[in-house]
Design a protein around this motif. Sequence first.
Motif, PDB file in Angstrom:
ATOM      1  N   GLY A 125      -7.418  20.023  35.436  1.00  0.00           N
ATOM      2  CA  GLY A 125      -6.119  20.002  35.227  1.00  0.00           C
ATOM      3  C   GLY A 125      -6.093  20.638  33.483  1.00  0.00           C
ATOM      4  O   GLY A 125      -5.080  21.049  32.893  1.00  0.00           O
ATOM      5  N   LYS A 126      -7.174  21.255  33.298  1.00  0.00           N
ATOM      6  CA  LYS A 126      -7.455  22.226  32.138  1.00  0.00           C
ATOM      7  C   LYS A 126      -7.705  23.687  32.567  1.00  0.00           C
ATOM      8  O   LYS A 126      -7.131  24.480  32.014  1.00  0.00           O
ATOM      9  N   SER A 127      -8.757  23.903  33.376  1.00  0.00           N
ATOM     10  CA  SER A 127      -9.345  25.085  33.744  1.00  0.00           C
ATOM     11  C   SER A 127      -9.449  25.102  35.279  1.00  0.00           C
ATOM     12  O   SER A 127      -9.683  26.042  35.807  1.00  0.00           O
ATOM     13  N   LEU A 128      -9.658  23.892  35.845  1.00  0.00           N
ATOM     14  CA  LEU A 128      -9.617  23.934  37.472  1.00  0.00           C
ATOM     15  C   LEU A 128      -8.592  23.111  37.846  1.00  0.00           C
ATOM     16  O   LEU A 128      -8.193  21.935  37.448  1.00  0.00           O
ATOM     17  N   PHE A 129      -7.856  23.789  39.021  1.00  0.00           N
ATOM     18  CA  PHE A 129      -6.626  23.339  39.496  1.00  0.00           C
ATOM     19  C   PHE A 129      -6.782  23.248  40.912  1.00  0.00           C
ATOM     20  O   PHE A 129      -7.572  23.771  41.519  1.00  0.00           O
ATOM     21  N   TRP A 137      -0.536  31.647  37.808  1.00  0.00           N
ATOM     22  CA  TRP A 137      -0.055  32.693  36.547  1.00  0.00           C
ATOM     23  C   TRP A 137      -0.964  32.691  35.444  1.00  0.00           C
ATOM     24  O   TRP A 137      -1.214  33.805  34.739  1.00  0.00           O
ATOM     25  N   GLU A 138      -1.324  31.624  34.968  1.00  0.00           N
ATOM     26  CA  GLU A 138      -2.132  31.313  33.859  1.00  0.00           C
ATOM     27  C   GLU A 138      -3.571  31.736  33.930  1.00  0.00           C
ATOM     28  O   GLU A 138      -4.233  31.781  33.051  1.00  0.00           O
ATOM     29  N   MET A 139      -4.038  31.868  35.282  1.00  0.00           N
ATOM     30  CA  MET A 139      -5.273  32.091  35.594  1.00  0.00           C
ATOM     31  C   MET A 139      -5.496  33.457  35.969  1.00  0.00           C
ATOM     32  O   MET A 139      -6.611  33.868  36.434  1.00  0.00           O
ATOM     33  N   GLN A 140      -4.429  34.317  36.009  1.00  0.00           N
ATOM     34  CA  GLN A 140      -4.346  35.697  36.498  1.00  0.00           C
ATOM     35  C   GLN A 140      -5.584  36.470  35.803  1.00  0.00           C
ATOM     36  O   GLN A 140      -5.732  36.634  34.670  1.00  0.00           O
ATOM     37  N   ASN A 141      -6.250  37.413  36.540  1.00  0.00           N
ATOM     38  CA  ASN A 141      -7.029  38.347  36.281  1.00  0.00           C
ATOM     39  C   ASN A 141      -8.166  38.017  35.515  1.00  0.00           C
ATOM     40  O   ASN A 141      -9.139  38.517  34.990  1.00  0.00           O
ATOM     41  N   LEU A 142      -8.503  36.556  35.869  1.00  0.00           N
ATOM     42  CA  LEU A 142      -9.868  36.079  35.224  1.00  0.00           C
ATOM     43  C   LEU A 142     -10.815  35.856  36.284  1.00  0.00           C
ATOM     44  O   LEU A 142     -10.396  35.953  37.519  1.00  0.00           O
ATOM     45  N   PRO A 143     -12.318  35.664  36.111  1.00  0.00           N
ATOM     46  CA  PRO A 143     -13.167  35.254  36.938  1.00  0.00           C
ATOM     47  C   PRO A 143     -12.922  33.786  37.527  1.00  0.00           C
ATOM     48  O   PRO A 143     -13.246  32.979  36.888  1.00  0.00           O
ATOM     49  N   LEU A 144     -12.813  33.712  38.885  1.00  0.00           N
ATOM     50  CA  LEU A 144     -12.223  32.333  39.128  1.00  0.00           C
ATOM     51  C   LEU A 144     -13.195  31.814  40.342  1.00  0.00           C
ATOM     52  O   LEU A 144     -13.850  32.830  41.062  1.00  0.00           O
ATOM     53  N   VAL A 145     -13.181  30.890  40.359  1.00  0.00           N
ATOM     54  CA  VAL A 145     -13.989  30.020  41.584  1.00  0.00           C
ATOM     55  C   VAL A 145     -12.933  29.428  42.530  1.00  0.00           C
ATOM     56  O   VAL A 145     -12.095  28.911  41.828  1.00  0.00           O
ATOM     57  N   THR A 164      -5.916  37.289  41.154  1.00  0.00           N
ATOM     58  CA  THR A 164      -7.390  37.898  40.696  1.00  0.00           C
ATOM     59  C   THR A 164      -8.126  38.583  41.667  1.00  0.00           C
ATOM     60  O   THR A 164      -7.951  38.279  42.907  1.00  0.00           O
ATOM     61  N   ASP A 165      -8.800  39.464  41.403  1.00  0.00           N
ATOM     62  CA  ASP A 165      -9.543  40.401  42.116  1.00  0.00           C
ATOM     63  C   ASP A 165     -11.097  39.910  41.899  1.00  0.00           C
ATOM     64  O   ASP A 165     -11.825  40.541  42.511  1.00  0.00           O
ATOM     65  N   ASP A 166     -11.502  39.158  40.970  1.00  0.00           N
ATOM     66  CA  ASP A 166     -12.704  38.439  40.786  1.00  0.00           C
ATOM     67  C   ASP A 166     -12.777  36.962  41.352  1.00  0.00           C
ATOM     68  O   ASP A 166     -12.340  35.986  40.571  1.00  0.00           O
ATOM     69  N   LEU A 167     -13.084  37.011  42.601  1.00  0.00           N
ATOM     70  CA  LEU A 167     -13.100  35.580  43.259  1.00  0.00           C
ATOM     71  C   LEU A 167     -14.375  35.154  43.852  1.00  0.00           C
ATOM     72  O   LEU A 167     -14.937  35.859  44.804  1.00  0.00           O
ATOM     73  N   VAL A 168     -14.963  34.104  43.642  1.00  0.00           N
ATOM     74  CA  VAL A 168     -16.000  33.589  44.527  1.00  0.00           C
ATOM     75  C   VAL A 168     -15.667  32.167  45.306  1.00  0.00           C
ATOM     76  O   VAL A 168     -15.085  31.288  44.580  1.00  0.00           O
ATOM     77  N   VAL A 169     -15.945  32.339  46.451  1.00  0.00           N
ATOM     78  CA  VAL A 169     -15.521  31.118  47.334  1.00  0.00           C
ATOM     79  C   VAL A 169     -16.951  30.231  47.418  1.00  0.00           C
ATOM     80  O   VAL A 169     -18.192  30.743  47.897  1.00  0.00           O
ATOM     81  N   ARG A 220     -18.055  31.328  35.404  1.00  0.00           N
ATOM     82  CA  ARG A 220     -16.546  31.533  35.901  1.00  0.00           C
ATOM     83  C   ARG A 220     -15.647  31.073  34.633  1.00  0.00           C
ATOM     84  O   ARG A 220     -16.093  30.185  33.964  1.00  0.00           O
ATOM     85  N   ALA A 221     -14.366  31.506  34.586  1.00  0.00           N
ATOM     86  CA  ALA A 221     -13.658  31.319  33.469  1.00  0.00           C
ATOM     87  C   ALA A 221     -12.479  30.050  33.897  1.00  0.00           C
ATOM     88  O   ALA A 221     -11.678  29.714  33.258  1.00  0.00           O
ATOM     89  N   GLY A 222     -12.518  29.682  35.438  1.00  0.00           N
ATOM     90  CA  GLY A 222     -11.490  28.885  35.854  1.00  0.00           C
ATOM     91  C   GLY A 222     -11.657  28.929  37.208  1.00  0.00           C
ATOM     92  O   GLY A 222     -12.467  29.411  37.828  1.00  0.00           O
ATOM     93  N   GLY A 223     -10.639  28.078  37.996  1.00  0.00           N
ATOM     94  CA  GLY A 223     -10.708  28.185  39.269  1.00  0.00           C
ATOM     95  C   GLY A 223      -9.818  27.026  40.091  1.00  0.00           C
ATOM     96  O   GLY A 223      -8.993  26.487  39.188  1.00  0.00           O
ATOM     97  N   PHE A 224     -10.174  26.956  41.222  1.00  0.00           N
ATOM     98  CA  PHE A 224      -9.296  26.023  41.939  1.00  0.00           C
ATOM     99  C   PHE A 224     -10.223  25.205  42.822  1.00  0.00           C
ATOM    100  O   PHE A 224     -11.051  25.889  43.314  1.00  0.00           O
ATOM    101  N   ILE A 225      -9.664  23.969  43.178  1.00  0.00           N
ATOM    102  CA  ILE A 225     -10.489  23.196  44.047  1.00  0.00           C
ATOM    103  C   ILE A 225      -9.479  22.586  45.023  1.00  0.00           C
ATOM    104  O   ILE A 225      -8.304  22.074  44.677  1.00  0.00           O
ATOM    105  N   MET A 226     -10.308  22.561  46.207  1.00  0.00           N
ATOM    106  CA  MET A 226      -9.096  21.982  47.144  1.00  0.00           C
ATOM    107  C   MET A 226      -9.418  20.590  47.664  1.00  0.00           C
ATOM    108  O   MET A 226     -10.514  20.214  48.205  1.00  0.00           O
ATOM    109  N   PRO A 227      -8.514  19.488  47.368  1.00  0.00           N
ATOM    110  CA  PRO A 227      -8.630  18.041  47.699  1.00  0.00           C
ATOM    111  C   PRO A 227      -8.414  17.803  49.242  1.00  0.00           C
ATOM    112  O   PRO A 227      -7.616  18.538  49.736  1.00  0.00           O
TER     113      PRO A 227
END
Length: 300
Positions: A125-129, A137-145, A164-169, A220-227
């Motif tokens: 809820g702060k950097s992982l959504f 939008w708030e995470m654009q262009n960052l290195p994400l996971v 982003t074009d810097d993505l690790v799955v 990583r500077a942030g990212g997304f997690i799928m529940p």
Amino acid sequence: MMYDCAIIGGGPAGLNAALVLGRARRSVALIDNDRPRNAVTHASHGFLTRDGVTPTEFRRIAYEEVLRYPSVAHLPTEVISVSKSESGFELTLTAGVTVNARKVILATGVKEIFPQIEGFYPVYGKSLFNCPYCDGWEMQNLPLVLVSEQQSVYHMAKLLLNWTDDLVVCTNGKMILTNEQKTRLLANGIVLMEQPISAFIGQNGQLTHVIFEDGTQLQRAGGFIMPRFAPATPFAEQLGCERAESGSCITDASGRTSVPGVFAAGDAAYFMPSQLILAAASGSRTATGVNLDLTEEDFS
């Protein structure tokens, strides 16, 4: 007192349903335990005129508007059970209080089930959504996971390239992707790491590293997690509503479930995409369905 409609859940679906029914001069019991799923979210996006609103402020404004209508009663409590009665439905609340209503709207939402990874909640809820439409939008262009144990991770990875074009799955030890999918991810510049995750490392809510069980560290500077999602309450099952494999109620275009008099709105009727504006629209649509059925019954 017999209410025209009891709405279980005070999220955007339930609140909008209460607003529409209140304006239709229907007596409504809006029952809400004040435990919104999006409470950890710093801001909600994609809702015209409310883009960037905090969940707390959204609820404050919504309740202020809904309770202008004297036919809407707000009951800030918990529903224990719902059952069919001769005249409609009986809802048992905490402390043994009962509410009777001709119709019921299940706007109870869902509960999220996340992979059990150390350090998750301090950054969630702060950097992982979990929703790129809400927070991409708030995470654009960052290195994400992107972390997921589900096959739908492939679609989500493609989607995230919009931001982003810097993505690790990361699949957390689950072998869920086909060789063809892996090849296509790699061809589009997406890195795949399938080993189990040990922990998320962050500071003041800001994700900095993902640590894997084999000792590998990923910056990583942030990212997304799928529940995974599951129904938040057992009421649809108690009432015998036909449900999809996901557990959500199967409804018609007006929110009617397979049980006469029982309606479902928002995440109780569908799970994705989970957005304020879609849930509110579902509540509005369902409320018109309730009012139509009440009108036909009263007229005849």
